[in-house]
Design an enzyme around this catalytic site. Structure first.
Site, mmCIF file in Angstrom:
data_model
loop_
_atom_site.group_PDB
_atom_site.id
_atom_site.type_symbol
_atom_site.label_atom_id
_atom_site.label_comp_id
_atom_site.label_asym_id
_atom_site.label_seq_id
_atom_site.Cartn_x
_atom_site.Cartn_y
_atom_site.Cartn_z
ATOM 1 N N GLU A 1 9.385 -12.925 -20.867
ATOM 2 C CA GLU A 1 9.107 -11.543 -20.450
ATOM 3 C C GLU A 1 8.082 -10.894 -21.386
ATOM 4 O O GLU A 1 7.202 -10.156 -20.940
ATOM 5 C CB GLU A 1 10.431 -10.754 -20.405
ATOM 6 C CG GLU A 1 10.321 -9.250 -20.221
ATOM 7 C CD GLU A 1 9.592 -8.794 -18.962
ATOM 8 O OE1 GLU A 1 9.339 -9.620 -18.063
ATOM 9 O OE2 GLU A 1 9.237 -7.604 -18.910
ATOM 10 N N LYS B 1 4.577 -9.350 -20.172
ATOM 11 C CA LYS B 1 4.194 -7.949 -20.407
ATOM 12 C C LYS B 1 2.804 -7.882 -21.024
ATOM 13 O O LYS B 1 1.974 -7.075 -20.632
ATOM 14 C CB LYS B 1 5.246 -7.324 -21.325
ATOM 15 C CG LYS B 1 5.574 -5.908 -21.151
ATOM 16 C CD LYS B 1 6.230 -5.430 -19.872
ATOM 17 C CE LYS B 1 6.479 -6.369 -18.787
ATOM 18 N NZ LYS B 1 7.054 -6.081 -17.580
ATOM 19 N N HIS C 1 6.573 -30.214 -28.232
ATOM 20 C CA HIS C 1 6.259 -31.082 -27.083
ATOM 21 C C HIS C 1 4.934 -30.696 -26.427
ATOM 22 O O HIS C 1 4.748 -30.942 -25.233
ATOM 23 C CB HIS C 1 7.394 -31.030 -26.058
ATOM 24 C CG HIS C 1 8.679 -31.565 -26.594
ATOM 25 N ND1 HIS C 1 8.839 -32.881 -26.970
ATOM 26 C CD2 HIS C 1 9.862 -30.958 -26.855
ATOM 27 C CE1 HIS C 1 10.068 -33.059 -27.425
ATOM 28 N NE2 HIS C 1 10.705 -31.907 -27.364
ATOM 29 N N GLU D 1 0.162 -8.719 -18.421
ATOM 30 C CA GLU D 1 0.009 -7.664 -17.402
ATOM 31 C C GLU D 1 -0.818 -6.490 -17.896
ATOM 32 O O GLU D 1 -1.707 -6.020 -17.197
ATOM 33 C CB GLU D 1 1.392 -7.120 -17.001
ATOM 34 C CG GLU D 1 2.183 -7.991 -16.076
ATOM 35 C CD GLU D 1 3.542 -7.377 -15.769
ATOM 36 O OE1 GLU D 1 3.875 -7.249 -14.585
ATOM 37 O OE2 GLU D 1 4.280 -7.026 -16.710
ATOM 38 N N TRP E 1 -3.862 -1.764 -1.209
ATOM 39 C CA TRP E 1 -3.916 -2.962 -2.055
ATOM 40 C C TRP E 1 -4.275 -4.086 -1.104
ATOM 41 O O TRP E 1 -3.492 -4.475 -0.253
ATOM 42 C CB TRP E 1 -2.555 -3.201 -2.705
ATOM 43 C CG TRP E 1 -2.536 -4.315 -3.695
ATOM 44 C CD1 TRP E 1 -2.914 -4.245 -5.000
ATOM 45 C CD2 TRP E 1 -2.091 -5.666 -3.479
ATOM 46 N NE1 TRP E 1 -2.740 -5.467 -5.598
ATOM 47 C CE2 TRP E 1 -2.241 -6.349 -4.700
ATOM 48 C CE3 TRP E 1 -1.587 -6.347 -2.372
ATOM 49 C CZ2 TRP E 1 -1.907 -7.688 -4.852
ATOM 50 C CZ3 TRP E 1 -1.254 -7.680 -2.517
ATOM 51 C CH2 TRP E 1 -1.409 -8.338 -3.747
ATOM 52 N N ASN F 1 1.105 -0.392 6.159
ATOM 53 C CA ASN F 1 1.447 -1.153 4.954
ATOM 54 C C ASN F 1 2.165 -2.409 5.430
ATOM 55 O O ASN F 1 3.094 -2.323 6.221
ATOM 56 C CB ASN F 1 2.377 -0.286 4.082
ATOM 57 C CG ASN F 1 2.860 -1.028 2.854
ATOM 58 O OD1 ASN F 1 2.299 -2.054 2.472
ATOM 59 N ND2 ASN F 1 3.896 -0.494 2.236
ATOM 60 N N GLY F 2 1.719 -3.578 4.971
ATOM 61 C CA GLY F 2 2.366 -4.827 5.400
ATOM 62 C C GLY F 2 1.338 -5.789 5.947
ATOM 63 O O GLY F 2 0.148 -5.693 5.634
ATOM 64 N N LYS G 1 2.830 -2.286 -7.904
ATOM 65 C CA LYS G 1 4.205 -2.070 -8.360
ATOM 66 C C LYS G 1 5.210 -2.765 -7.468
ATOM 67 O O LYS G 1 6.170 -3.353 -7.919
ATOM 68 C CB LYS G 1 4.476 -0.560 -8.388
ATOM 69 C CG LYS G 1 5.882 -0.180 -8.824
ATOM 70 C CD LYS G 1 6.053 -0.434 -10.285
ATOM 71 C CE LYS G 1 7.448 -0.158 -10.785
ATOM 72 N NZ LYS G 1 7.714 -0.945 -12.011
ATOM 73 N N ARG H 1 1.149 1.881 -6.069
ATOM 74 C CA ARG H 1 1.463 0.857 -5.062
ATOM 75 C C ARG H 1 0.218 0.063 -4.662
ATOM 76 O O ARG H 1 0.329 -0.998 -4.038
ATOM 77 C CB ARG H 1 2.053 1.518 -3.804
ATOM 78 C CG ARG H 1 3.384 2.178 -4.033
ATOM 79 C CD ARG H 1 3.902 2.754 -2.730
ATOM 80 N NE ARG H 1 4.154 1.714 -1.758
ATOM 81 C CZ ARG H 1 5.277 1.053 -1.638
ATOM 82 N NH1 ARG H 1 6.281 1.322 -2.443
ATOM 83 N NH2 ARG H 1 5.420 0.124 -0.733
ATOM 84 N N CYS I 1 0.857 -1.166 0.000
ATOM 85 C CA CYS I 1 0.000 0.000 0.000
ATOM 86 C C CYS I 1 0.902 1.229 0.000
ATOM 87 O O CYS I 1 2.113 1.118 0.126
ATOM 88 C CB CYS I 1 -0.867 0.000 1.246
ATOM 89 S SG CYS I 1 -1.657 -1.581 1.520
HETATM 90 C C1 G6P Z 1 5.672 -6.745 -9.059
HETATM 91 C C2 G6P Z 1 5.645 -5.812 -10.248
HETATM 92 C C3 G6P Z 1 6.516 -6.372 -11.370
HETATM 93 C C4 G6P Z 1 7.919 -6.620 -10.862
HETATM 94 C C5 G6P Z 1 7.925 -7.535 -9.631
HETATM 95 C C6 G6P Z 1 9.300 -7.590 -8.969
HETATM 96 O O1 G6P Z 1 5.014 -7.917 -9.374
HETATM 97 O O2 G6P Z 1 4.329 -5.628 -10.721
HETATM 98 O O3 G6P Z 1 6.568 -5.433 -12.445
HETATM 99 O O4 G6P Z 1 8.691 -7.189 -11.885
HETATM 100 O O5 G6P Z 1 7.019 -7.028 -8.651
HETATM 101 O O6 G6P Z 1 9.592 -6.317 -8.480
HETATM 102 P P1 G6P Z 1 11.046 -5.818 -8.116
HETATM 103 O O7 G6P Z 1 10.836 -4.419 -7.590
HETATM 104 O O8 G6P Z 1 11.593 -6.746 -7.085
HETATM 105 O O9 G6P Z 1 11.861 -5.839 -9.369
#
Ligand code: G6P
Length: 609
Positions: free
Chosen positions: A482, A486, A505, A489, A73, A99-100, A604, A27, A2
């Site tokens: 990746e 992307k 396979h 996401e 969140w 937060n936590g 994030k 966040r 959060c």
């Molecule tokens: C979250 C974000 C991702 C990110 C991941 C790891 O899931 O949405 O975009 O890659 O965390 O985050 P970090 O800050 O450890 O790279």
């Protein structure tokens, strides 16, 4: 994950708190709330985005110079108004934002219920407000009550509290959740990260775990859990507010993709020893001989950072002859992974706060390994807790979907590969050639960005499809993973990444005219095999989009759509290809009118396990 903001000073607190919340919205954005203490306590909350909270605030008089705010969140309890922070206890004497996760909240809650407390929410956080009330009955002092309450909770927290019993203070505690305190002239802005602070001041204190801060308008006192004073001074941060803002771009994601050339320059600045064909890293020097004697490398990370780690595993294994493994941080923490004191554990994290990655670092340290952080956010928990480290210097990344951080991580990891390889058996010539290429990489990435129109047209053409496969081999296998991540996401379209060799396979069974495959087929040792994959897909009626090396006209006869990237060594080709996948995901999500910077259900910085 959060976002918390607090203000104490001479200004009206509300506008500062709302501006801070908007910067932290990435966040978490399930619900938001704000509390200000003036003549009386004023509290407002709303489910949903911050603009909904602003609607609730319309016409209300929230006057006062001290306040706290929160964007949530959800972890415990649905994203409802009742579960939004700030929380109060049975009365409004104390207001808290957290937060936590308070791990022992059920235990505490049942004790508090037994003492007659009435709860209003399903959150773990609310217990802290009641706990404060309870402690105040004994101590009759806000600060002492706060410290005692903190000693009773277990888990992860960034907690901020204000009280009408003592209006001149904000109390803050931190454990495994980031908190920064911006120190202004007769004012303090407290937040979960710098982006909410740098508009007011560049002088910042990063709280460490198990520290408690008492903020008054004209000073901060920091102590540890034993109540001993901790002498900590504010440090100047380099971020500008502009860097954290969108500029002329529609979204942060696009802005950040287009920052890639600059990000590469920042990642290599001061680190290239072109004549010696190697790199230098100030942050690794203190490990000295220990680093040279490392026998095995274990890379730990989550999400996009994990895929950067997977790319590095290929590079390290091929070029440094160091035995290298890569592990998802949450799996590493399960404790089943074999780690010894002669191992190097590299944690890759943009935020430096990801709970799983931080947990993996702690586990690795417990087992005696040397730990290295590759982190973007200066002063973050992982950067503080690792033995040695390299900063990315990529500037703030605001878009939830990570793009420029991946480019930066890959660039740093390419340098690190050469650094290790030159200590083993990479020749001076090979080292010099690669260093020269890395120093010109930003320009090649710039050329890929110059293809945005082509990529946009292709993305628009494919926006109607419901499933995608991304295919790559060797260094471009992590890019396939990746690329698929992307797309998932930001567009919510189902996509899977596969190694080309795996197509036959299983995944090939899904291919028909409605199932496009995005192939990364740049020139290199696996090029012919990728051609065979593309033929296999075409002969099943599948559509092929491909990333090819400039001048490779042959692929136009096989693929339906081609995006060209400049010629490069095989090693560095993934850094060019990934930009194409990022733009493809971006433009496709744009056609579908997705909330690109804040995809649903994501956050994030994931500071819970
Ligand atoms: C979250 C974000 C991702 C990110 C991941 C790891 O899931 O949405 O975009 O890659 O965390 O985050 P970090 O800050 O450890 O790279």
């Amino acid at each position: 994950m959060c976002g918390i903001v607090g203000y104490i000073g001479k200004k009206e607190a509300l506008p500062v708190l709302l501006a801070g919340l908007k910067r932290l919205e990435y966040r978490g954005y399930d619900s938001a709330g704000v509390a200000v203490i003036g003549e009386k306590v004023q509290l407002a909350k709303s489910p949903g985005r911050i603009f909904k909270l602003e609607k609730v605030l319309e016409g209300k008089n929230f006057s006062g110079n001290v306040g706290i705010a929160h964007t949530r969140w959800a972890t415990h309890g649905k994203p409802t108004k009742a579960n939004a922070h700030p929380h109060i206890g049975c009365n409004d004497d104390f207001l808290i934002a957290h937060n936590g996760i308070i791990e022992n909240y059920l235990e505490l809650k049942s004790e508090l219920l037994g003492k007659g407390h009435k709860f209003r929410s399903q959150t773990d956080s609310e217990v802290f407000a009641h706990l404060l009330e309870e402690e105040f009955k004994h101590y009759h002092n806000f600060e002492a009550s706060f410290k005692s309450a903190i000693s009773k909770i277990r888990g992860a927290y960034g907690i901020i509290a204000i009280s009408k019993k003592d209006k001149e203070k904000i109390l803050i505690a931190k454990k495994s959740s980031p908190i920064v305190i911006g120190v202004g002239k007769n004012e303090h802005i407290i937040a979960s990260d710098l982006s909410a602070v740098i508009g007011y001041t560049k002088d910042v204190i990063h709280l460490s775990d198990d520290e408690i801060a008492v903020c008054e308008s004209d000073g901060v006192r920091i102590s540890n859990l034993k109540n001993e004073a901790v002498g900590k001074k504010a440090r100047k941060v380099e971020y500008s507010l502009e860097e954290a803002e969108k500029g002329n771009f529609e979204t942060f994601m696009k802005k950040e993709i287009f920052e890639s050339p600059e990000v590469i320059k920042n990642a290599i600045r001061g680190r290239l020893l072109e004549e010696e064909g190697t790199a230098k890293f100030g942050g690794l020097e203190e490990a000295g001989e220990r680093l040279k004697n490392v026998k095995r490398v274990m890379i730990v990370a989550c999400g996009t950072s994990y895929y950067a780690g997977l790319l590095a595993k290929y590079w390290f294994s091929d070029l440094t002859h160091l035995h290298t493994d890569v592990e998802i941080a949450s799996e590493f923490k399960t404790g089943n992974i074999d780690i010894e004191s002669s191992d190097l554990v590299i944690a890759i994290s943009q935020s430096g706060e990801t709970a799983d990655t931080l947990g993996a670092v702690r586990e690795a340290k417990k087992r005696g390994a040397l730990t290295m952080g590759i982190v973007n956010v200066v002063g973050s928990a992982i950067s503080q807790e690792t033995d040695i480290g390299i900063y990315n210097h990529a500037g703030p990344e605001i878009s939830v979907a990570s793009t420029k951080a991946f480019i930066s991580q890959a660039t740093v990891l390419a340098l690190l590969t050469i650094f290790f390889a030159r200590q083993k058996n990479m020749s001076l010539k090979e080292g010099k050639d690669l260093m020269r290429e890395i120093s010109g990489l930003y320009a090649k990435v710039g050329q890929v960005l110059g293809q945005q129109k082509t990529i946009q047209e292709i993305a628009e053409k494919y926006a109607k499809y419901k499933n995608f496969i991304f295919l790559g081999r060797k260094y471009n296998f992590p890019i396939a993973l990746e690329g698929a991540l992307k797309l998932k996401e930001v567009s919510y379209i189902h996509a899977e990444g596969y190694a080309g060799g795996e197509l036959k396979h299983g995944p090939l069974a899904m291919i028909d005219k409605n199932f496009p495959v995005f192939c990364i087929s740049t020139k290199g040792s696996v090029y012919d095999k990728m051609l065979s994959n593309m033929e296999e897909i075409k002969s099943r009626g599948g559509k092929v989009i491909c990333v090819a090396t400039a001048g490779d006209k042959k692929l136009e006869n096989i693929a339906d759509d081609v995006v060209y990237v400049p010629r490069s060594s095989e090693m560095l080709s993934p850094i060019l290809a990934v930009v194409v996948t990022q733009l493809f995901a971006y433009f496709l999500a744009r056609v579908l009118k997705r909330d690109i910077d804040k995809p649903r259900n994501l956050a994030k910085s994931v500071t819970v396990e």
